[in-house]
Scaffold this motif. Structure first.
Motif: not given
Length: 238
Positions: A187-189, A191, A223, A227-228
């Protein structure tokens, strides 16, 4: 519009508007990129696509062939308008077209996609759980020759999710017959970053993203709205 279903591994893409010589390359590029993610299958919603240039519909035949040939990924179309369906019929030997989404998904299930998923909490023990999930999948799918590399890769991906996101994350694996795809969706954008210092030692094995780079046939990150996804592909040729 692109939707990725973690439960089934199926990617759904919906094209709308005009299909002509200007837009066909974008359609091709989108389908090519999705196939390179090695999902269980790609299903294409054709309901909002307008017919303009009949010759441009060959893009779906080409994309279907390339997805299967290069990645082992089935590509299925559904819900085309009558006038679009007639044109696609010209390519019926190369594409699979279904009346609606439910029929397309039934056809996907008939392929028996090899797909596993588990949602894990952001704790160090989850790294071990992720490693076990991938290792067991390799044994079930008769891929013992890539098991060690796959376990090492997922350890790094899961470790990064635990260290940097502080939220639940999803571990998935898919086997297309050509590649084993390992992915972690968090849930983090931000890199993906290389791990260093004491935290890397605590989250075993902590070797860093250089392991992913060295062990993968291909790897990268994508992305998404929540998130990613960090993914790795391993060729399964013996």
């Amino acid at each position: 519009m692109v939707e990725r279903c973690l439960e089934t591994g199926v990617v759904t893409v919906r094209f709308q508007g005009v299909l002509n010589q200007s837009t066909a390359p974008g359609v091709h590029n989108t389908l090519s990129k999705l196939a390179a993610e090695c999902p269980a299958a790609i299903v294409v919603d054709m309901s909002a696509l307008d017919q303009v240039d009949k010759a441009c519909f060959s893009v779906f035949a080409t994309a279907t062939f390339k997805a299967e040939q290069d990645w082992g990924v089935p590509l299925l179309l559904y819900a085309a308008r009558p006038e679009v369906s007639r044109v696609i019929g010209t390519y019926r030997n190369f594409v699979a077209l279904y009346e609606d989404r439910s029929l397309a998904l039934a056809a996907v299930r008939a392929h028996v996609p090899r797909w596993v998923r588990e949602r894990l909490a952001p704790y160090p023990d989850s790294v071990r759980t992720a490693r076990g999930l991938i290792g067991d999948a390799c044994l079930r799918w008769d891929l013992p020759h890539v098991r060690d590399a796959a376990r090492l890769i997922v350890s790094e991906l899961a470790s990064n999710a635990v260290q940097h996101t502080g939220a639940d994350f999803d571990v998935t694996a898919a086997y297309t017959g050509r590649y084993l795809r390992i992915a972690v969706q968090d849930r983090s954008s931000a890199r993906p970053r290389r791990m260093t210092g004491p935290a890397a030692e605590h989250l075993e094995p902590g070797w860093g993203l250089r392991v992913v780079e060295a062990a993968s046939t291909h790897w990268g990150y994508l992305s998404v709205p929540t998130g990613k996804i960090v993914w790795s592909l391993l060729t399964t040729d013996r």
